[in-house]
Scaffold this motif. Structure first.
Motif, PDB file in Angstrom:
ATOM      1  N   ILE A   7     -23.121   7.269  16.473  1.00 52.05           N
ATOM      2  CA  ILE A   7     -21.747   7.054  16.942  1.00 52.05           C
ATOM      3  C   ILE A   7     -20.990   6.156  15.973  1.00 52.05           C
ATOM      4  CG2 ILE A   7     -20.320   6.161  18.823  1.00 52.05           C
ATOM      5  CD1 ILE A   7     -22.640   6.752  20.735  1.00 52.05           C
ATOM      6  N   ARG A   8     -21.662   5.119  15.527  1.00 53.25           N
ATOM      7  CA  ARG A   8     -21.058   4.177  14.589  1.00 53.25           C
ATOM      8  C   ARG A   8     -20.659   4.878  13.294  1.00 53.25           C
ATOM      9  NH1 ARG A   8     -25.471   0.248  13.858  1.00 53.25           N
ATOM     10  NH2 ARG A   8     -25.539  -0.218  16.076  1.00 53.25           N
ATOM     11  N   GLU A   9     -21.531   5.774  12.843  1.00 53.72           N
ATOM     12  CA  GLU A   9     -21.272   6.418  11.556  1.00 53.72           C
ATOM     13  C   GLU A   9     -20.358   7.636  11.655  1.00 53.72           C
ATOM     14  OE1 GLU A   9     -25.249   7.038  10.093  1.00 53.72           O
ATOM     15  OE2 GLU A   9     -25.613   4.865  10.119  1.00 53.72           O
ATOM     16  N   ASN A  10     -20.273   8.220  12.862  1.00 52.73           N
ATOM     17  CA  ASN A  10     -19.443   9.426  13.012  1.00 52.73           C
ATOM     18  C   ASN A  10     -18.503   9.348  14.210  1.00 52.73           C
ATOM     19  OD1 ASN A  10     -21.059  11.298  11.003  1.00 52.73           O
ATOM     20  ND2 ASN A  10     -22.566  10.322  12.345  1.00 52.73           N
ATOM     21  N   PRO A  11     -17.706   8.290  14.264  1.00 56.05           N
ATOM     22  CA  PRO A  11     -16.868   8.117  15.459  1.00 56.05           C
ATOM     23  C   PRO A  11     -15.916   9.289  15.693  1.00 56.05           C
ATOM     24  CG  PRO A  11     -16.191   6.623  13.720  1.00 56.05           C
ATOM     25  CD  PRO A  11     -17.475   7.233  13.273  1.00 56.05           C
ATOM     26  N   GLU A  12     -15.380   9.848  14.602  1.00 59.48           N
ATOM     27  CA  GLU A  12     -14.409  10.936  14.772  1.00 59.48           C
ATOM     28  C   GLU A  12     -15.072  12.181  15.344  1.00 59.48           C
ATOM     29  OE1 GLU A  12     -11.264  10.452  14.764  1.00 59.48           O
ATOM     30  OE2 GLU A  12     -11.743   8.391  14.200  1.00 59.48           O
ATOM     31  N   LEU A  13     -16.260  12.459  14.847  1.00 61.74           N
ATOM     32  CA  LEU A  13     -16.995  13.626  15.329  1.00 61.74           C
ATOM     33  C   LEU A  13     -17.297  13.492  16.826  1.00 61.74           C
ATOM     34  CD1 LEU A  13     -19.975  15.077  13.299  1.00 61.74           C
ATOM     35  CD2 LEU A  13     -19.937  15.182  15.783  1.00 61.74           C
ATOM     36  N   VAL A  14     -17.677  12.287  17.240  1.00 59.96           N
ATOM     37  CA  VAL A  14     -18.002  12.052  18.646  1.00 59.96           C
ATOM     38  C   VAL A  14     -16.756  12.162  19.521  1.00 59.96           C
ATOM     39  CG1 VAL A  14     -18.883  10.348  20.290  1.00 59.96           C
ATOM     40  CG2 VAL A  14     -19.999  10.625  18.067  1.00 59.96           C
ATOM     41  N   LYS A  15     -15.646  11.601  19.015  1.00 65.48           N
ATOM     42  CA  LYS A  15     -14.389  11.701  19.766  1.00 65.48           C
ATOM     43  C   LYS A  15     -13.965  13.157  19.912  1.00 65.48           C
ATOM     44  CE  LYS A  15     -12.467   7.323  18.154  1.00 65.48           C
ATOM     45  NZ  LYS A  15     -11.439   6.721  17.298  1.00 65.48           N
ATOM     46  N   GLU A  16     -14.115  13.907  18.819  1.00 67.71           N
ATOM     47  CA  GLU A  16     -13.731  15.312  18.822  1.00 67.71           C
ATOM     48  C   GLU A  16     -14.587  16.092  19.840  1.00 67.71           C
ATOM     49  OE1 GLU A  16     -11.289  16.656  17.692  1.00 67.71           O
ATOM     50  OE2 GLU A  16     -11.698  18.795  17.417  1.00 67.71           O
ATOM     51  N   GLY A  17     -15.864  15.773  19.879  1.00 65.18           N
ATOM     52  CA  GLY A  17     -16.749  16.441  20.839  1.00 65.18           C
ATOM     53  C   GLY A  17     -16.319  16.157  22.267  1.00 65.18           C
ATOM     54  N   ALA A  18     -15.945  14.915  22.541  1.00 61.15           N
ATOM     55  CA  ALA A  18     -15.505  14.555  23.889  1.00 61.15           C
ATOM     56  C   ALA A  18     -14.205  15.278  24.232  1.00 61.15           C
ATOM     57  CB  ALA A  18     -15.318  13.043  23.988  1.00 61.15           C
ATOM     58  N   ARG A  19     -13.344  15.364  23.242  1.00 58.36           N
ATOM     59  CA  ARG A  19     -12.070  16.056  23.479  1.00 58.36           C
ATOM     60  C   ARG A  19     -12.327  17.526  23.823  1.00 58.36           C
ATOM     61  NH1 ARG A  19      -8.997  19.466  21.553  1.00 58.36           N
ATOM     62  NH2 ARG A  19     -10.170  19.824  19.634  1.00 58.36           N
ATOM     63  N   LYS A  20     -13.190  18.164  23.036  1.00 61.07           N
ATOM     64  CA  LYS A  20     -13.501  19.574  23.289  1.00 61.07           C
ATOM     65  C   LYS A  20     -14.066  19.779  24.684  1.00 61.07           C
ATOM     66  CE  LYS A  20     -14.514  21.178  18.590  1.00 61.07           C
ATOM     67  NZ  LYS A  20     -15.649  21.390  17.647  1.00 61.07           N
ATOM     68  N   LYS A  21     -14.862  18.823  25.128  1.00 60.52           N
ATOM     69  CA  LYS A  21     -15.470  18.964  26.451  1.00 60.52           C
ATOM     70  C   LYS A  21     -14.557  18.492  27.574  1.00 60.52           C
ATOM     71  CE  LYS A  21     -20.458  18.979  25.647  1.00 60.52           C
ATOM     72  NZ  LYS A  21     -21.741  18.309  25.939  1.00 60.52           N
ATOM     73  N   ARG A  22     -13.428  17.958  27.216  1.00 55.04           N
ATOM     74  CA  ARG A  22     -12.479  17.438  28.214  1.00 55.04           C
ATOM     75  C   ARG A  22     -13.113  16.303  29.014  1.00 55.04           C
ATOM     76  NH1 ARG A  22     -11.002  21.570  25.058  1.00 55.04           N
ATOM     77  NH2 ARG A  22      -9.202  22.739  25.778  1.00 55.04           N
ATOM     78  N   ILE A  23     -13.885  15.464  28.282  1.00 53.60           N
ATOM     79  CA  ILE A  23     -14.506  14.320  28.941  1.00 53.60           C
ATOM     80  C   ILE A  23     -13.908  13.045  28.343  1.00 53.60           C
ATOM     81  CG2 ILE A  23     -16.657  13.026  29.250  1.00 53.60           C
ATOM     82  CD1 ILE A  23     -18.119  15.721  29.310  1.00 53.60           C
ATOM     83  N   PRO A  24     -13.211  12.267  29.149  1.00 55.19           N
ATOM     84  CA  PRO A  24     -12.590  11.059  28.607  1.00 55.19           C
ATOM     85  C   PRO A  24     -13.625   9.955  28.407  1.00 55.19           C
ATOM     86  CG  PRO A  24     -12.123  11.234  30.960  1.00 55.19           C
ATOM     87  CD  PRO A  24     -12.950  12.431  30.589  1.00 55.19           C
ATOM     88  N   VAL A  25     -13.591   9.331  27.239  1.00 52.33           N
ATOM     89  CA  VAL A  25     -14.474   8.193  26.969  1.00 52.33           C
ATOM     90  C   VAL A  25     -13.872   7.389  25.826  1.00 52.33           C
ATOM     91  CG1 VAL A  25     -15.900   9.592  25.420  1.00 52.33           C
ATOM     92  CG2 VAL A  25     -16.829   7.484  26.372  1.00 52.33           C
ATOM     93  N   ASP A  26     -13.918   6.076  25.953  1.00 52.19           N
ATOM     94  CA  ASP A  26     -13.276   5.206  24.982  1.00 52.19           C
ATOM     95  C   ASP A  26     -14.264   4.781  23.895  1.00 52.19           C
ATOM     96  OD1 ASP A  26     -11.818   3.386  23.561  1.00 52.19           O
ATOM     97  OD2 ASP A  26     -10.986   2.370  25.329  1.00 52.19           O
ATOM     98  N   ILE A  27     -14.319   5.582  22.840  1.00 47.36           N
ATOM     99  CA  ILE A  27     -15.275   5.326  21.759  1.00 47.36           C
ATOM    100  C   ILE A  27     -14.932   4.035  21.011  1.00 47.36           C
ATOM    101  CG2 ILE A  27     -16.240   6.205  19.593  1.00 47.36           C
ATOM    102  CD1 ILE A  27     -17.143   7.751  22.054  1.00 47.36           C
ATOM    103  N   ASP A  28     -13.648   3.781  20.818  1.00 44.01           N
ATOM    104  CA  ASP A  28     -13.263   2.555  20.099  1.00 44.01           C
ATOM    105  C   ASP A  28     -13.744   1.318  20.846  1.00 44.01           C
ATOM    106  OD1 ASP A  28     -12.025   3.867  17.985  1.00 44.01           O
ATOM    107  OD2 ASP A  28     -10.174   4.138  19.139  1.00 44.01           O
ATOM    108  N   ARG A  29     -13.586   1.362  22.151  1.00 46.46           N
ATOM    109  CA  ARG A  29     -14.052   0.241  22.964  1.00 46.46           C
ATOM    110  C   ARG A  29     -15.575   0.099  22.838  1.00 46.46           C
ATOM    111  NH1 ARG A  29     -13.530  -4.728  24.528  1.00 46.46           N
ATOM    112  NH2 ARG A  29     -14.719  -5.186  26.410  1.00 46.46           N
ATOM    113  N   LEU A  30     -16.255   1.231  22.852  1.00 47.16           N
ATOM    114  CA  LEU A  30     -17.709   1.200  22.718  1.00 47.16           C
ATOM    115  C   LEU A  30     -18.114   0.524  21.408  1.00 47.16           C
ATOM    116  CD1 LEU A  30     -20.628   1.957  23.424  1.00 47.16           C
ATOM    117  CD2 LEU A  30     -20.198   4.228  22.492  1.00 47.16           C
ATOM    118  N   LEU A  31     -17.444   0.885  20.317  1.00 49.26           N
ATOM    119  CA  LEU A  31     -17.789   0.314  19.015  1.00 49.26           C
ATOM    120  C   LEU A  31     -17.531  -1.186  18.996  1.00 49.26           C
ATOM    121  CD1 LEU A  31     -16.461   3.164  16.698  1.00 49.26           C
ATOM    122  CD2 LEU A  31     -18.840   2.613  17.244  1.00 49.26           C
TER     123      LEU A  31
END
Length: 424
Positions: A7-31
RNA sequence: GGAGGGCUAGUCUAAUUGGUAAGGCAGCGGACUUGAAAUCCGCCGCGGUUAAACGCUUCGGGGUUCGAGUCCCCGGCCCUCCGCCA
């Protein structure tokens, strides 16, 4: 759960995956929280290191020196305590966020909102043609005296039913036939607990999020399983397997319990959406190799298709779109069997690939020949679920007088009869 | 439900009556050997690191203490016996 480093190394990829799945999650907050977590952890560990060496020292000291050292360590112990309590509250948020992050879908998973956007891959079998007005399974069930819905509802409320007579034999016949096939395919059959602890529900990623769908026994803090996937995949919870023993082929047979909360008014008729049913479920635990995972995914999908072919009802396979995927899956195929009363194919199987998503939550690992410990990959697919499959069988095999032809492979389980006849 | 006993790494088994988990077996790697056995050397709980350092780990959670496998409290599981029971 994903690897925090990933997640740390690929934040954009993880965000994009969440967007595709329509699952809200705050990756920036997680980091952000992760950074705090690591900082506090380091501080805490440094102080603990200091404490440990000093403690050894104290054992050797005498007199005033000893008193002084003890006094000093007392303050260190307090600092550790305060840092650890800060760390604890950070960890609560960190863990909650980590459990929310979805597994990004495979690259080629079609993007879409819901099951409307699933992509059909293939159709198999010819749809039945009737030269009379076909009955639905509820009517057929009454006529043959093999399904009693009103009395099921009387005893247990909506979405309940009772199977009788050949209905019972048919269900057990299908399950037994399926089990036999599983064993032939090299799967280890298992009868598993229907009531499980939190760890199994969280580990297989039904919790958090799916609490509303599960029946929970508060007093004992146990949950009724919605599928044997839960106890079977959790079987090796917190274990390190030998690489040589992989892949493991397991199949669970169990009743399945689902509250179906939030589905009021949906599929209210008949046996399609009910609170309790029975299922034989395939589970594979394999090495962390994307290619092997993909192969096994095709394998368990094909297994179920072959079983449906044996039963002899038409079906199709769809590739589930991103919005219809759950949090843990990389990829999912649904097998849908033809149900004349619905005028469509209805989902009877769900074949999922997870990579190490469940394994991380379950601490399910293996040791390779080099001694490295790695999280396994897991997969699962329905092998057969009844009574839903009975809808297809009854409706596709009905005759003008309401009798139903028993699929050949199941006849031996019904005392050899070929046709279930109306009772009156 | 009642009474008693127990829980230490894959397994077995220790640990100054509080001083920071020692060993055996199994397993893995290597040496020796034609090969194997035996023998010898190393590894052999988890995390962490390029590797270290270091942290964590004695069923789980709290507490006392500079320091807990060990002392105290709460809970879990297993075994034996009694009671109840499909």
């Amino acid at each position: 759960m994903l690897d925090i480093r990933f997640i740390r190394e690929n934040p954009e990829l993880v965000k994009e995956g969440a967007r595709k799945k329509r699952i809200p999650v705050d990756i920036d907050r997680l980091l952000e929280v992760d950074e705090k977590r690591r900082k506090l952890l380091q501080e805490s560990e440094n102080l603990k290191a200091e404490k440990n060496t000093a403690s050894q020292e104290i054992a050797r000291l005498r007199g005033e020196e000893k008193t002084a050292a003890i006094a000093e360590m007392k303050s260190v112990a307090e600092r550790i305590k305060s840092i650890d309590s800060e760390l604890e509250s950070i960890l609560i948020e960190y863990n909650a966020l980590m459990l929310q992050v979805p597994n990004p879908p495979d690259e080629d998973v079609p993007e879409g909102e819901d099951d409307q956007d699933n992509v059909e891959l293939r159709r198999v079998g010819e749809l039945p043609k009737f030269d009379f007005e076909p009955r639905d399974h509820v009517e057929l069930g009454e006529l043959l005296d093999i399904i009693d819905i009103p009395r099921g509802v009387k005893l247990a409320g909506a979405r309940s039913y009772i199977l009788k007579n050949e209905g019972v034999l048919l269900e057990y016949g299908i399950l037994m036939y399926a089990l036999k096939k599983m064993v032939e395919l090299g799967f280890t059959p298992m009868i598993v607990p229907h009531l499980v602890k939190d760890i199994a529900m969280i580990g297989t990623a039904y919790f958090p999020g799916g609490e509303e769908q599960a029946y929970t026994c508060e007093r004992d803090n146990l949950h009724l399983i919605g599928t044997a996937e839960v106890p079977v995949t959790s079987y090796h919870y917190d274990e390190i397997l030998d690489e040589k023993s992989l892949p493991r082929y397991y199949c669970g047979i169990s009743s399945c319990y689902r509250r179906e909360a939030g589905t009021y008014g949906k599929d209210t008729k008949g046996l399609y959406r009910i609170h309790q049913f029975q299922k034989v479920e395939q589970v594979i635990i394999c090495k962390a190799d994307e290619k092997i995972s993909a192969e096994k995914h095709e394998f368990i999908t094909r297994n179920s298709e072959n079983l449906v072919k044996d039963i002899g009802v038409p079906y199709r396979v769809v590739l589930v779109c991103s919005g219809d995927l759950g949090q843990p899956q990389k990829r999912k195929y649904d097998i849908e069997c033809w149900m004349p009363s619905r005028g469509s194919y209805g989902e009877t199987h769900s074949s999922s690939k997870f990579f190490d998503f469940q394994a991380r939550r379950l601490k399910l690992r293996y040791r390779d020949s080099g001694g490295n410990v790695t999280y396994c990959h897991t997969l699962n697919n329905t092998f057969i679920a009844s009574p839903r499959i009975l809808i297809s069988i009854l409706e596709c095999n009905q005759q003008r007088d309401g009798s139903v032809v028993v699929p050949e492979i199941l006849r031996s389980y019904l005392g050899g009869i070929e046709v279930i006849e109306p009772k009156k």
